[in-house]
Scaffold this motif. Structure first.
Motif, mmCIF file in Angstrom:
data_model
loop_
_atom_site.group_PDB
_atom_site.id
_atom_site.type_symbol
_atom_site.label_atom_id
_atom_site.label_comp_id
_atom_site.label_asym_id
_atom_site.label_seq_id
_atom_site.Cartn_x
_atom_site.Cartn_y
_atom_site.Cartn_z
ATOM 1 N N ASP A 178 0.843 -1.211 0.000
ATOM 2 C CA ASP A 178 0.000 0.000 0.000
ATOM 3 C C ASP A 178 0.870 1.250 0.000
ATOM 4 O O ASP A 178 0.624 2.199 -0.738
ATOM 5 C CB ASP A 178 -0.906 0.019 1.247
ATOM 6 N N HIS A 179 1.882 1.222 0.838
ATOM 7 C CA HIS A 179 2.746 2.390 0.944
ATOM 8 C C HIS A 179 3.534 2.605 -0.354
ATOM 9 O O HIS A 179 3.710 3.740 -0.799
ATOM 10 C CB HIS A 179 3.696 2.204 2.132
ATOM 11 N N ALA A 180 3.979 1.501 -0.957
ATOM 12 C CA ALA A 180 4.719 1.607 -2.216
ATOM 13 C C ALA A 180 3.807 2.180 -3.302
ATOM 14 O O ALA A 180 4.229 3.018 -4.104
ATOM 15 C CB ALA A 180 5.264 0.245 -2.630
ATOM 16 N N ALA A 181 2.544 1.742 -3.299
ATOM 17 C CA ALA A 181 1.599 2.249 -4.301
ATOM 18 C C ALA A 181 1.443 3.762 -4.159
ATOM 19 O O ALA A 181 1.429 4.501 -5.149
ATOM 20 C CB ALA A 181 0.255 1.544 -4.154
ATOM 21 N N GLU A 182 1.370 4.226 -2.915
ATOM 22 C CA GLU A 182 1.292 5.684 -2.697
ATOM 23 C C GLU A 182 2.525 6.376 -3.259
ATOM 24 O O GLU A 182 2.470 7.516 -3.717
ATOM 25 C CB GLU A 182 1.211 6.000 -1.197
ATOM 26 N N GLY A 183 3.656 5.669 -3.162
ATOM 27 C CA GLY A 183 4.905 6.229 -3.684
ATOM 28 C C GLY A 183 5.044 6.055 -5.184
ATOM 29 O O GLY A 183 6.063 6.410 -5.761
ATOM 30 N N GLY A 184 4.022 5.480 -5.829
ATOM 31 C CA GLY A 184 4.032 5.432 -7.293
ATOM 32 C C GLY A 184 4.579 4.153 -7.903
ATOM 33 O O GLY A 184 4.830 4.095 -9.102
ATOM 34 N N HIS A 185 4.768 3.129 -7.090
ATOM 35 C CA HIS A 185 5.269 1.883 -7.698
ATOM 36 C C HIS A 185 4.674 0.673 -6.990
ATOM 37 O O HIS A 185 4.866 0.491 -5.791
ATOM 38 C CB HIS A 185 6.791 1.829 -7.607
ATOM 39 N N THR A 186 3.947 -0.134 -7.725
ATOM 40 C CA THR A 186 3.339 -1.315 -7.132
ATOM 41 C C THR A 186 4.045 -2.562 -7.639
ATOM 42 O O THR A 186 4.144 -2.754 -8.850
ATOM 43 C CB THR A 186 1.844 -1.401 -7.514
ATOM 44 N N PRO A 187 4.533 -3.401 -6.739
ATOM 45 C CA PRO A 187 5.149 -4.638 -7.220
ATOM 46 C C PRO A 187 4.082 -5.527 -7.848
ATOM 47 O O PRO A 187 2.913 -5.481 -7.462
ATOM 48 C CB PRO A 187 5.735 -5.278 -5.959
#
Ligand code: WTA
Length: 675
Positions: free
Chosen positions: A219-228
């Motif tokens: 979730d946090h990575a998605a907020e940062g613009g990159h989803t694994p």
């Protein structure tokens, strides 16, 4: 290049008295990998950089290098140019003809009644190959891709790292104790295609839900613009899901459900260039976002191998135990890559050293025949605190022991030497950093005498200097400390900060570069950020981070100096010194100590501590208060957070302490000092 003032980088007077030298035992010297002092001639500046071919020759290369070092574009260096190599092959395949049946890792789970799992080099070969096959064929990973591993200290962690290395996939291991957010930041910065995690693991006597952090991380990575693309979940016990956090449809997959399809698959290791990236390891400095230390394949592996062989003195028939976590650089260089390249047997321990009691490390050592122990000052102090006599109850035999991570006070060193090493094992105090890939300062244990509290001289091929504020050399034996620098490139050094060359230059080179236009490495000393003093015999003693130096009425004092003084009071096991504002002197030191178990705090102990500081250093260092506390706030890698203590002393808000290993201690100390 501008010479801005870095706080704490001026010269610092030290008052340490010289500690007596201690000779290594002849039995140790007789079996050591290097006992001939001529190694320092081989690695002298006249023979630089080719001297480092000796380390590279410890490895098996597909193609040899045609140039040892290309230093034409400092501070970006290329080692073993033209060489082709694979780290996974060097750690596993090349041992099979001789050592297929030898144990590579003894995995010791935290619960003491859980069975030991020993895995041979042959078994490691299969597990790494199957994992690599799965990563490539099921998840499409290619050479150059990135993967984040948020795995605990179980076999799956080195297996996955080595599977990545086999494919040329760049691994970023995030310490399992870190939060989901911290993991998410690293996923974004490293642009990882996958997150590989585990449902749960044992730590501190509990089975922790770890999968929950994967959800936070994504979730946090998605907020940062990159989803694994996917989250791969190992189960601590295959087939038995032990997390309360549901699997996310389409995104999360159980590794143990897919892996059997790749049974007995073999994957040809990728032929990597020496300078290709093997992994990223993030460090969080005091300011700014974490920096991805980008490490090379050939140079890093050569340096990890050379130092494992000469400093840790690892032989294939040793049983070696490094108690660090693989989530830190120590675990990368000195649990996974260095020891495996040398083909030794290592212990991989899941748990905390005091579960169920502080006899545990010595029972493991006794049972498995551990003969090399590698740990940190913080672990030494904790084990000493809990009982000085405990190790004596066990029949293990260490020939060598290492400490890393912080300066060790001579008193703690002596306990390590006498009680843990039983006066027989040599100690190497190894100074280095995430950025340096491997040890830079240490004694070579069969060549040099030991000196409690001092790391030792610079290692072969490392030309260190202590510089004053103007960038001038401080002469050894003057009792003046300054900024510790390394004048030359070495193979283990990080390539750069991942995707941030400018920050790399600014952080490590700007400070002392004498000519930014120069293409000569001699103009580009590496600035480590640590204060140190060198005695007449060439041994370095580290004061700690320059940011921790305190300035009392114009006198600069290293906190470690006062802390070492506190530990000369026999009941004190841990000390932290911070600066607090004072109307007259600017700042004054304030002391925090913790005592041996079962010792009550008293006025008398406080007085003895004050007196020790007075005797060792003088009235200038007189602390305003001595606080006796149950424990120190610590990072998860065991470093004392002096910043938190300083805020409490100054009656300020300590800020976010949730990432500490023991956040609850902050309130206890606050109540004590702010009453
Ligand atoms: C400190 C850990 C004194 C130092 C390998 C350094 C040490 C920082 C020692 C790097 C030692 C490490 N004596 N201080 N033997 N070893 N340090 O990146 O301040 O986690 O700059 O790497 O730890 O910490 P890092």
């Amino acid at each position: 290049m501008s010479k801005e003032k870095v706080p704490g980088s001026e010269t610092i007077a030290v008052h340490w008295r010289e500690e007596p030298l201690i000779r290594p035992q002849p039995e140790f010297v007789g079996q050591s990998n290097v006992s001939d002092p001529s190694i320092f001639e081989r690695f002298s500046e006249d023979n630089f950089p080719e001297c480092f071919d000796e380390y590279a020759q410890m490895l098996t290369w597909y193609k040899s290098w045609h140039q040892t070092l290309d230093s034409s574009n400092p501070p970006f260096y290329r080692w073993f140019v033209g060489g082709e190599i694979n780290a996974s092959f060097n750690c596993i395949d090349r041992h099979l003809p001789k050592r297929a049946g030898q144990v590579a890792f003894h995995f010791v789970p935290e619960p003491e009644d859980a069975p030991l799992v020993s895995i041979t080099y042959q078994q490691l070969y299969w597990r790494v190959n199957e994992m690599a096959a799965m990563l490539r064929e099921e998840f499409g990973l290619q050479r150059g891709d990135g993967v984040t591993l948020h795995l605990p200290m179980t076999l799956e962690l080195p297996i996955t790292m080595l599977a990545c290395a086999r494919l040329g996939v760049i691994h970023t291991v995030v310490f399992s104790g870190f939060s989901g957010r911290a993991c998410g930041d690293r996923i974004v910065d490293s642009q990882s295609r996958l997150l590989i995690t585990m449902d749960s693991y044992y730590r501190g006597g509990k089975l922790l839900d770890h999968k929950i952090k994967a959800d936070e991380a994504v979730d946090h990575a998605a907020e940062g613009g990159h989803t694994p693309e996917k989250v791969l979940v190992f189960r601590r016990e295959p087939g038995k899901y032990a997390s309360d956090t549901p699997m996310h449809d389409g995104r999360d997959v159980f590794v143990d459900e897919i892996l059997p399809r790749f049974k007995s698959r073999e994957i040809e290791p990728e032929h990597m260039l020496a300078e290709d990236t093997l992994f990223l390891m993030y460090t969080s400095g005091s300011t700014g976002k974490p920096k991805g230390s980008q490490h090379s394949t050939g140079g890093y592996l050569a340096y990890a191998a050379g130092t494992s062989k000469y400093v840790l003195d690892i032989h294939p028939d040793d049983v070696y135990w490094c108690m660090a976590d693989i989530g830190w650089i120590t675990g990368h260089s000195y649990i996974v890559y260095g020891p495996l390249v040398l083909g030794t047997t290592s212990v991989l321990f899941e748990g905390a050293p005091n579960i169920p009691d502080t006899g545990r490390p010595w029972r493991v050592s006794e049972q498995l025949g551990v003969n090399i122990l590698h740990t940190s000052p913080t672990a030494v102090r904790a084990l000493r605190k809990a009982g000085t006599e405990v190790p004596a109850q066990y029949k293990y035999h260490f020939k060598s022991m290492t400490t890393v991570g912080e300066p060790i006070e001579p008193e703690a060193w002596r306990w390590y030497y006498e009680a843990v090493g039983k006066g027989k094992a040599v100690i190497t105090d190894t100074w280095w950093q995430t950025e340096t890939g491997g040890h830079l300062l240490s004694t070579l244990p069969a060549i040099h005498d030991m000196k409690p509290g001092s790391a030792g001289p610079a290692l072969p091929g490392i030309y260190a200097s202590i510089l004053d504020d103007q960038g001038k050399d401080i002469k050894p034996g003057t009792s003046v400390a300054g900024s510790l620098c390394i004048r030359n490139p070495w193979p283990g050094r990080m390539l750069t900060i991942w995707r941030d060359d400018q920050r790399f230059i600014d952080t490590y080179y700007k400070r002392f570069c004498t000519n930014a236009e120069s293409s000569d490495w001699r103009d580009w000393p590496y600035f480590a950020g640590d204060g140190a003093v060198q005695s007449a015999d060439g041994y370095y003693r580290i004061l700690g981070r320059l940011d921790d130096v305190i300035n009392v009425a114009g006198h600069r004092l290293g906190t470690k100096e006062l802390e070492s003084s506190c530990l000369t009071v026999d009941v004190v096991v841990e000390a932290a010194v911070v600066a607090v504002p004072d109307e007259i002197k600017g700042v004054v030191p304030e002391v925090f100590v913790s005592l041996r178990t079962n010792i009550e705090a008293s006025e008398e102990i406080e007085q003895r501590i004050k007196q020790a500081i007075l005797d060792d250093i003088g009235p200038i260092a007189k602390p305003r208060n001595v606080w006796i506390v149950p424990d120190m706030p610590k990072t998860r890698s065991g470093k004392i957070m002096r910043r938190v203590l300083a805020s409490l002393s100054a009656k300020k808000d300590p800020g976010d302490v949730s990432t500490l290993a023991n956040p609850e201690i902050v309130e206890i100390i606050r109540v004590l000092v702010q009453k």
